[in-house]
Scaffold this motif. Structure first.
Motif, PDB file in Angstrom:
ATOM      1  N   MET A  91       0.831  -1.215   0.000  1.00  0.00           N
ATOM      2  CA  MET A  91       0.000   0.000   0.000  1.00  0.00           C
ATOM      3  C   MET A  91       0.864   1.265   0.000  1.00  0.00           C
ATOM      4  O   MET A  91       0.476   2.307  -0.489  1.00  0.00           O
ATOM      5  CB  MET A  91      -0.914  -0.003   1.228  1.00  0.00           C
ATOM      6  N   ASP A 113       3.354   4.456   1.517  1.00  0.00           N
ATOM      7  CA  ASP A 113       3.213   5.539   2.486  1.00  0.00           C
ATOM      8  C   ASP A 113       2.106   6.489   2.025  1.00  0.00           C
ATOM      9  O   ASP A 113       2.356   7.538   1.435  1.00  0.00           O
ATOM     10  CB  ASP A 113       4.558   6.257   2.620  1.00  0.00           C
ATOM     11  N   LYS A 114       0.894   6.129   2.334  1.00  0.00           N
ATOM     12  CA  LYS A 114      -0.284   6.875   1.883  1.00  0.00           C
ATOM     13  C   LYS A 114      -0.261   8.331   2.340  1.00  0.00           C
ATOM     14  O   LYS A 114      -0.754   9.222   1.638  1.00  0.00           O
ATOM     15  CB  LYS A 114      -1.535   6.176   2.415  1.00  0.00           C
ATOM     16  N   ASP A 140      -6.389   4.019  11.341  1.00  0.00           N
ATOM     17  CA  ASP A 140      -6.104   4.177   9.912  1.00  0.00           C
ATOM     18  C   ASP A 140      -4.670   3.819   9.554  1.00  0.00           C
ATOM     19  O   ASP A 140      -4.405   3.365   8.437  1.00  0.00           O
ATOM     20  CB  ASP A 140      -6.378   5.619   9.485  1.00  0.00           C
ATOM     21  N   TYR A 141      -3.749   4.047  10.478  1.00  0.00           N
ATOM     22  CA  TYR A 141      -2.352   3.744  10.173  1.00  0.00           C
ATOM     23  C   TYR A 141      -1.556   3.465  11.440  1.00  0.00           C
ATOM     24  O   TYR A 141      -1.962   3.811  12.558  1.00  0.00           O
ATOM     25  CB  TYR A 141      -1.695   4.885   9.393  1.00  0.00           C
ATOM     26  N   GLU A 148       5.111  -4.169   7.965  1.00  0.00           N
ATOM     27  CA  GLU A 148       4.493  -3.541   6.791  1.00  0.00           C
ATOM     28  C   GLU A 148       3.507  -4.475   6.091  1.00  0.00           C
ATOM     29  O   GLU A 148       2.496  -4.023   5.551  1.00  0.00           O
ATOM     30  CB  GLU A 148       5.567  -3.117   5.794  1.00  0.00           C
ATOM     31  N   SER A 200      -0.358  -4.435   6.475  1.00  0.00           N
ATOM     32  CA  SER A 200      -1.201  -3.419   5.835  1.00  0.00           C
ATOM     33  C   SER A 200      -2.347  -4.059   5.065  1.00  0.00           C
ATOM     34  O   SER A 200      -2.249  -5.203   4.603  1.00  0.00           O
ATOM     35  CB  SER A 200      -0.373  -2.565   4.868  1.00  0.00           C
ATOM     36  N   ASP A 233      -6.219  -2.730   2.665  1.00  0.00           N
ATOM     37  CA  ASP A 233      -6.785  -1.627   1.884  1.00  0.00           C
ATOM     38  C   ASP A 233      -7.149  -0.428   2.750  1.00  0.00           C
ATOM     39  O   ASP A 233      -7.086   0.716   2.291  1.00  0.00           O
ATOM     40  CB  ASP A 233      -8.027  -2.104   1.123  1.00  0.00           C
ATOM     41  N   TYR A 285      -5.894   0.002   6.052  1.00  0.00           N
ATOM     42  CA  TYR A 285      -4.966   0.103   7.182  1.00  0.00           C
ATOM     43  C   TYR A 285      -3.544   0.152   6.643  1.00  0.00           C
ATOM     44  O   TYR A 285      -3.107  -0.748   5.947  1.00  0.00           O
ATOM     45  CB  TYR A 285      -5.153  -1.088   8.126  1.00  0.00           C
ATOM     46  N   ASN A 286      -2.838   1.234   6.974  1.00  0.00           N
ATOM     47  CA  ASN A 286      -1.522   1.506   6.398  1.00  0.00           C
ATOM     48  C   ASN A 286      -0.433   1.380   7.468  1.00  0.00           C
ATOM     49  O   ASN A 286      -0.428   2.140   8.443  1.00  0.00           O
ATOM     50  CB  ASN A 286      -1.526   2.921   5.823  1.00  0.00           C
ATOM     51  N   ILE A 320       3.385   2.013   8.074  1.00  0.00           N
ATOM     52  CA  ILE A 320       4.395   2.844   7.422  1.00  0.00           C
ATOM     53  C   ILE A 320       5.690   2.785   8.218  1.00  0.00           C
ATOM     54  O   ILE A 320       5.703   3.030   9.424  1.00  0.00           O
ATOM     55  CB  ILE A 320       3.929   4.312   7.349  1.00  0.00           C
TER      56      ILE A 320
END
Length: 360
Positions: free
Chosen positions: A1, A3-4, A209-210, A244, A247, A249, A251-252, A254
């Motif tokens: 995914m 580093d959104k 979320d992350y 990592e 992760s 869709d 949940y990020n 990083i």
């Protein structure tokens, strides 16, 4: 995914108007300010530079940003053109009873507001819910995934409380369909790397979320015992890659690879980022860098918000004299992988272009 949220770098490409003005020699308002609200903390994380500065909370000896100067600061920031402020600083912002009013006042002034906290004191009533409606993001600083590890790493018995508060924020976001990003942050050291994967799993389970893993910033004097171990970070690659891989869709996970792997090295010779990124301490004083909160603070203090408005400080010769003074510092003596590191890399390249730049 990936580093959104572009945490492993900088975001000045979205502020090229300010970059152009700065390049032309204009005096620009900061794009962002990290705002300290207190000079104390309710836990004693083993990797925290603030603890070394004595920023531990003692009842009856509270030092925090006073209400009226703080709210004036938020209004001034909006008027001057500051685009974002993170209530984070060198200690725990929730120790300041004015934190919730500051969030609302800053948002009303047109500034994007964020909060970084250990979460233990977060209000689960009306004040907390209302603050979540006004924040762009809230980040919980947690580097342990179990009660036992939390006691060791954060030197606190409040693991269950911290988890409860995170879950409250996630639940409130979903219930009210709020446009807020909720994240966890781990400060990576050789002593706690074993917590990276369990924390990634915990974040996913709680529905944030992350989850971001950042390096520990230490002084070149090795005050935290980490600077001399930066070369060990390369041994953590497999663990961090496993984290990592958790992760999904929505949940990020990083890892700030650039800073984690660079062993504290710099490819620039001057700190140029001060006009873009500013700091204020929990006692209301303005500095070009958090390193100066308790070190040569008179030399690098830009102003005192309890005595002057931010607008007066920003427009003063003193403010810009300090900006110039910082450029004289030997950056090799600054603490490793500072907050301004990636901005400095970008601005240094801009000021010192390579040959044949027209061949894009």
């Amino acid at each position: 995914m990936g580093d959104k949220y572009l945490m492993d770098g900088h975001k000045l490409l979205w502020h090229l108007d300010r970059v152009t003005e700065w390049s032309n020699g204009d005096r620009i308002p900061p794009v962002h300010i990290d705002v300290g609200l207190s000079k104390g903390c309710n836990i004693k994380c083993e990797y925290c530079f603030g603890v070394l500065q004595g920023n531990f909370y003692k009842k009856g000896s509270e030092v925090y940003f006073p209400r009226e100067p703080l709210l004036r600061y938020m209004r001034d920031a909006g008027e001057i053109g500051v685009r974002s402020m993170a209530l984070i600083g060198e200690a725990e912002p929730l120790l300041n009873p004015n934190v919730y009013d500051a969030i609302i006042e800053g948002k009303k002034a047109g500034v994007d507001i964020a909060l970084g906290t250990n979460g233990i004191l977060f209000d689960t009533g009306i004040k907390g819910e209302e603050s979540l409606e006004h924040l762009s993001w809230i980040r919980f600083n947690i580097s342990a995934a179990t009660d036992e590890a939390y006691r060791k790493i954060h030197r606190s018995k409040e693991f269950a409380t911290a988890v409860e508060k995170i879950k409250f924020c996630v639940s409130t976001k979903r219930k009210k369909n709020l446009d807020i990003t909720i994240g966890l942050q781990m400060v990576l050291t050789p002593n706690n790397v074993y917590q990276a994967v369990p924390l990634a799993e915990l974040g996913k389970e709680m529905g944030v979320d992350y989850f971001v893993i950042k390096q520990c910033s230490d002084s070149v004097e090795n005050a935290l015992g980490v600077h001399k171990k930066l070369d060990e970070y390369k041994d953590f690659v497999e663990i961090l890659q496993e984290a990592e891989s958790i992760s999904s869709d929505d949940y990020n996970v990083i890892v700030k690879w650039k800073k984690v792997m660079n062993e504290g090295e710099r490819n620039y010779e001057m700190c140029l980022g001060v006009p873009f990124l500013l700091y204020s301490s929990g006692n209301g004083r303005i500095y070009p860098c958090g390193m100066f909160f308790d070190n040569q603070e008179e030399k690098y203090r830009m102003g005192d918000l309890t005595k002057q408005s931010f607008k007066e400080i920003f427009e003063s010769d003193r403010y810009w004299d300090v900006v110039k003074e910082v450029q004289k510092i030997d950056v090799k003596k600054c603490y490793s992988n500072c907050r301004t590191h990636c901005i400095n890399e970008f601005l240094w390249k801009l000021k010192h272009p390579s040959e044949h730049v027209n061949f894009v």
